[in-house]
Design an enzyme around this catalytic site. Structure first.
Site, PDB file in Angstrom:
ATOM      1  N   GLU A 178      13.418 -18.942 -19.631  1.00 56.27           N
ATOM      2  CA  GLU A 178      12.977 -17.626 -19.152  1.00 56.27           C
ATOM      3  C   GLU A 178      13.929 -16.529 -19.629  1.00 56.27           C
ATOM      4  OE1 GLU A 178      10.961 -14.464 -17.244  1.00 56.27           O
ATOM      5  OE2 GLU A 178      10.404 -16.369 -18.201  1.00 56.27           O
ATOM      6  N   GLU A 214      11.275 -10.715 -25.854  1.00 54.60           N
ATOM      7  CA  GLU A 214      10.195  -9.732 -25.743  1.00 54.60           C
ATOM      8  C   GLU A 214      10.727  -8.310 -25.602  1.00 54.60           C
ATOM      9  OE1 GLU A 214       9.218 -11.182 -21.171  1.00 54.60           O
ATOM     10  OE2 GLU A 214       7.613 -10.286 -22.348  1.00 54.60           O
ATOM     11  N   ASN A 272       1.406  -0.005   6.312  1.00 61.95           N
ATOM     12  CA  ASN A 272       1.793  -0.786   5.132  1.00 61.95           C
ATOM     13  C   ASN A 272       2.721  -1.888   5.611  1.00 61.95           C
ATOM     14  OD1 ASN A 272       2.604  -1.811   2.670  1.00 61.95           O
ATOM     15  ND2 ASN A 272       4.241  -0.307   2.467  1.00 61.95           N
ATOM     16  N   GLY A 273       2.343  -3.131   5.378  1.00 65.00           N
ATOM     17  CA  GLY A 273       3.230  -4.204   5.788  1.00 65.00           C
ATOM     18  C   GLY A 273       2.487  -5.383   6.388  1.00 65.00           C
ATOM     19  N   TRP A 317      -3.200  -1.845  -1.756  1.00 63.01           N
ATOM     20  CA  TRP A 317      -3.064  -2.843  -2.808  1.00 63.01           C
ATOM     21  C   TRP A 317      -3.197  -4.180  -2.133  1.00 63.01           C
ATOM     22  CZ3 TRP A 317      -2.247  -3.934  -7.960  1.00 63.01           C
ATOM     23  CH2 TRP A 317      -1.753  -5.205  -8.252  1.00 63.01           C
ATOM     24  N   ARG A 346       0.942   2.247  -6.098  1.00 65.23           N
ATOM     25  CA  ARG A 346       1.276   1.204  -5.126  1.00 65.23           C
ATOM     26  C   ARG A 346       0.059   0.375  -4.755  1.00 65.23           C
ATOM     27  NH1 ARG A 346       6.007   2.134  -2.526  1.00 65.23           N
ATOM     28  NH2 ARG A 346       5.344   0.765  -0.847  1.00 65.23           N
ATOM     29  N   CYS A 404       0.826  -1.194   0.000  1.00 67.92           N
ATOM     30  CA  CYS A 404       0.000   0.000   0.000  1.00 67.92           C
ATOM     31  C   CYS A 404       0.854   1.234   0.000  1.00 67.92           C
ATOM     32  CB  CYS A 404      -0.824   0.030   1.269  1.00 67.92           C
ATOM     33  SG  CYS A 404      -1.128  -1.565   1.912  1.00 67.92           S
ATOM     34  N   HIS A 442      20.717 -32.271 -31.168  1.00 66.40           N
ATOM     35  CA  HIS A 442      19.755 -32.962 -32.054  1.00 66.40           C
ATOM     36  C   HIS A 442      19.076 -31.985 -33.007  1.00 66.40           C
ATOM     37  CE1 HIS A 442      20.247 -36.531 -29.575  1.00 66.40           C
ATOM     38  NE2 HIS A 442      20.125 -35.742 -28.522  1.00 66.40           N
ATOM     39  N   LYS A 463      12.826 -13.273 -21.968  1.00 65.20           N
ATOM     40  CA  LYS A 463      13.111 -11.872 -21.631  1.00 65.20           C
ATOM     41  C   LYS A 463      13.802 -11.169 -22.805  1.00 65.20           C
ATOM     42  CE  LYS A 463      10.859 -11.288 -18.748  1.00 65.20           C
ATOM     43  NZ  LYS A 463      10.095 -12.423 -18.470  1.00 65.20           N
ATOM     44  N   LYS A 523       0.609  -6.216 -20.384  1.00 71.61           N
ATOM     45  CA  LYS A 523       0.963  -6.781 -19.079  1.00 71.61           C
ATOM     46  C   LYS A 523       0.066  -7.962 -18.742  1.00 71.61           C
ATOM     47  CE  LYS A 523       3.273  -7.182 -15.374  1.00 71.61           C
ATOM     48  NZ  LYS A 523       4.592  -7.781 -15.524  1.00 71.61           N
TER      49      LYS A 523
HETATM   50  C1  AGP Z   1       6.448 -12.155 -19.356  1.00 70.02           C
HETATM   51  O1  AGP Z   1       7.436 -11.206 -19.245  1.00 70.02           O
HETATM   52  C2  AGP Z   1       5.299 -11.718 -20.153  1.00 70.02           C
HETATM   53  N1  AGP Z   1       4.769 -10.517 -19.670  1.00 70.02           N
HETATM   54  C3  AGP Z   1       4.245 -12.796 -20.357  1.00 70.02           C
HETATM   55  O2  AGP Z   1       4.835 -13.915 -20.940  1.00 70.02           O
HETATM   56  C4  AGP Z   1       3.526 -13.240 -19.080  1.00 70.02           C
HETATM   57  O3  AGP Z   1       4.366 -13.973 -18.262  1.00 70.02           O
HETATM   58  C5  AGP Z   1       2.313 -14.094 -19.464  1.00 70.02           C
HETATM   59  O4  AGP Z   1       1.455 -13.332 -20.254  1.00 70.02           O
HETATM   60  C6  AGP Z   1       1.594 -14.635 -18.225  1.00 70.02           C
HETATM   61  O5  AGP Z   1       1.103 -13.582 -17.466  1.00 70.02           O
HETATM   62  P1  AGP Z   1       0.434 -13.903 -16.031  1.00 70.02           P
HETATM   63  O6  AGP Z   1       1.494 -14.404 -15.111  1.00 70.02           O
HETATM   64  O7  AGP Z   1      -0.123 -12.576 -15.602  1.00 70.02           O
HETATM   65  O8  AGP Z   1      -0.642 -14.907 -16.257  1.00 70.02           O
END
Ligand code: AGP
Length: 660
Positions: free
Chosen positions: A532, A539, A154-155, A128, A81, A55, A555, A536, A655
């Site tokens: 992963e 994207e 907050n906490g 939050w 926040r 928060c 392979h 990164k 996002k």
């Molecule tokens: C990751 O950096 C991306 N933003 C994307 O792959 C993300 O992980 C995926 O859309 C899943 O999102 P979520 O964890 O909100 O379900």
């Protein structure tokens, strides 16, 4: 250089608002420890989930004018926040006045006109919560029995249950289910015993266990705000027209850029013309000069970092610490459900899927239980036919709104499966679809690329794996103790890596930024780290990057390798180490340039590599992705900046992907 150590405390949360029959208490913000699951849905009643919230708190003591417009403005700047409930309080004519409700700041302002709050001293809060519907009752500020004290927080107050029972035994009546309210009653108790406000707060907070930033006002001493800091961020702003405190600098930067940092276990007493600093332990007065912040509000929101992504990468020592704070009772609930299951699937998308991949490796190697990690968009088509009453689906989603994950969950529910959810976002759909779920305590993640939410959700999953291994008695006490010790050291290992390797990664990016493609390789649990890392870079830099289990690379992928082709290895000194040396040599023999992330005591892989990034030694292999991913997050971030892209909002991505 960022000023604030944003070790914000957080919390997880309960879904369905209609559950206040059970043990309903709140941590940090709102806290619910229990929810009834229809018996036919689950073979026994299951309390939902503990919760925590991240928060924004703010307070001020003014020479002139009313606190309403000031608090409203501060909370608006803290809204990033948290934004699901808001409240303010002040002292007017010797009485505490509170205005609070659930909803975004604008909505509550429209209803209650918080900007009209009169008074010279005031406190405010924006929440939050990652779990459990916001309510007027659980919104802050909270007051004591006689409304002589009001507090915002907050906490996490981890020992609030015990304190609450003691206070109830002394006759205190609680109005909310928050952990925060115990503070108001504790202070009330000391005021009743004749203590002054400042001393009553000092003595009261010494009883608290956990992380907290607090701001309090008192009807009997209407010229003061008392602020307290322990782990959660809190800064003081000072000016000739009044003094302020807030969760971070943006809140009051438009009024003053003269800042005093509060350290842990310190409190500040704000009056209109003075700021006193006091050591909580012994009440000793402290003296610390303010410094001047030359930031715009925009920069301040990023606490001095150029991008949210870099800020969030650097928040991982605290977001991992908070994820590891998930209370044992909830880990045990998940472990019980998993222990009964005949089939277990981990369902998620993108980065969350990679956390599931790494966790699946640990569930089989540590808890000796088979788990099938599946990308959500393929789940029902691939496994729908075998999903039934005896199936448990662990669904992981930081946003809690990813359409592919939600439809996989709905498909599984319709087939009688039990849903265990791990999410970061309060009130989102996944928690509401889950029979049991855990909040991952990361706080809002502004950058589209998931960073701190990856390490936090993996930390929670690994905690569940350990709880399951303990329940199945398949791991020795010493091994369990070593893993627990590893968990406790994780935040420090992350801090060491971020502070020692950031420039190193930057110089490697400098040197290799002209390469048209990269490949990431790993073995065992590091396959997830490699995947992963690749995601990164993909994207954020828009470069076509490849990732493979290192053993599989011969392979097919190896045909791509030519002189100077960059291959990045995640190579912890774990059970797969001896085999990865062979893979490094295979790549090197074809002219590849080897960039390796290795243990500081590494010998062989480092010798074979053109570039090395050093990770602290002693990390248990099952925890390695949480640390070995950091250089790859930094690599992708630096490459994006180097190529002139916006690392916070990369093209074509959102996002939360709410479409199929
Ligand atoms: C990751 O950096 C991306 N933003 C994307 O792959 C993300 O992980 C995926 O859309 C899943 O999102 P979520 O964890 O909100 O379900």
């Amino acid at each position: 250089m960022p000023i604030l150590d944003d070790s914000t405390a957080f919390c997880p949360f309960g879904p369905k608002p209609n559950r206040d029959s059970l043990l309903d208490y709140s941590i940090g913000q709102t806290l619910s420890t229990g929810m009834l699951i229809p018996a036919d849905r689950f073979r026994r009643r299951i309390p939902t989930q503990q919760m925590i919230a991240m928060c924004g708190i703010a307070a001020c003591a003014l020479k002139n004018g009313e606190v309403g417009p000031v608090l409203y403005d501060c909370l608006k700047r803290l809204e990033y926040r948290g934004y699901d409930s808001v409240g303010v309080a002040s002292v007017v004519n010797g009485k505490i006045v509170v205005k609070k409700d659930k909803g975004k700041i604008e909505e509550v302002e429209h209803e209650l006109r918080i900007s009209d709050l009169p008074g010279r001293v005031g406190i405010g809060h924006t929440r939050w919560a990652t779990h459990g519907a916001p309510s007027q009752e659980n919104a802050h500020p909270h007051t004591d029995c006689g409304s002589t004290v009001a507090v915002v927080h907050n906490g996490i107050i981890e020992n609030f249950m015990k304190l609450r029972q003691e206070l109830e035994a002394q006759g205190h009546i609680f109005k909310s289910r928050t952990d925060t309210e115990v503070v108001a009653h504790l202070v009330e108790e000391h005021l009743r015993n004749g203590m002054g406000f400042v001393e009553a707060v000092r003595v009261a907070v010494k009883k608290l266990v956990g992380a907290y930033a607090l701001a309090l006002i008192c009807a009997s001493e209407p010229d003061k705000v008392v602020c307290v800091r322990k782990e959660s961020p809190l800064v003081v702003g000072t000016s000739p027209s009044g003094n302020y405190c807030a969760s971070d600098i943006p809140a009051f930067l438009s009024r003053t850029n003269r800042v005093i940092l509060l350290e842990d276990d310190e409190m500040a007493v704000l009056t209109a013309d003075k700021v006193r600093l006091i050591q909580i332990d012994d009440g000793e007065e402290l003296f610390r000069d303010p410094f001047t912040v030359e930031w715009s509000v925009e920069t301040a929101l990023k606490t001095g970092f150029p991008h949210f992504m870099l800020k969030e990468i650097n928040e991982q020592p605290s977001s991992v610490r908070n994820a590891l704070r998930t209370q044992p009772i909830y880990l045990d609930l998940m472990a019980s459900a998993l222990n009964k299951a005949k089939k277990i699937f981990f369902v998620a998308c993108g980065t969350s899927h990679h956390a599931c991949l790494a966790a699946a490796y640990v569930f089989s190697n540590l808890a000796k239980i088979e788990v099938t990690p599946v990308v959500a968009s393929e789940f029902i088509d691939s496994f729908g036919a075998i999903v039934d009453q005896d199936t448990v689906v662990v669904a992981v989603s930081q946003s809690g709104e990813t359409a592919d994950t939600l439809s996989a969950v709905r498909g599984a529910k319709n087939r009688g499966a039990t849903i265990l959810g791990i999410s970061n976002t309060m009130g989102s759909t996944l928690p509401r679809l889950s029979d049991v779920y855990i909040g991952q305590n990361s706080g809002p993640e502004m950058g589209v690329a998931a960073t701190k939410t990856f390490t936090a959700q993996l930390s929670v999953l690994l905690k569940v794996a350990v709880a399951l291994a303990r329940k199945r008695e398949v791991v020795g006490k010493n091994d369990l103790a070593a893993i627990e010790a590893g968990f406790n050291q994780l935040p420090d290992w992350i801090s060491i890596l971020l502070s020692t390797q950031r420039e190193r990664v930057g110089s490697i990016v400098e040197k290799y930024s002209d390469r048209p493609s990269f490949c990431f390789l790993g073995r065992g649990i590091s396959v997830a780290t490699a995947l992963e890392g690749r995601l990164k870079l993909l994207e954020l830099s828009y470069l076509p990057a490849i990732a493979y289990p290192a053993g599989e690379s011969k392979h097919g992928f190896i045909s791509v390798v030519e002189q100077g082709y960059p291959v990045i290895f995640a190579a912890p000194k774990d059970e797969c180490y001896s085999k990865i040396i062979g893979n490094v040599m295979e790549m090197k023999a074809r002219g590849a340039q080897i960039i390796s992330i290795v243990d500081e005591k590494d010998g062989d892989v480092a010798k074979l590599s053109d570039e090395t990034i050093i990770v602290p030694s002693g990390i248990p292999s099952m925890l390695s992705p949480i640390v070995y991913i950091l250089p790859l997050q930094l690599f992708a971030y630096s490459m994006s900046v180097r190529k002139g892209h916006d690392p916070d909002f990369p093209r074509n991505l959102a996002k939360s992907v709410t479409v199929h």
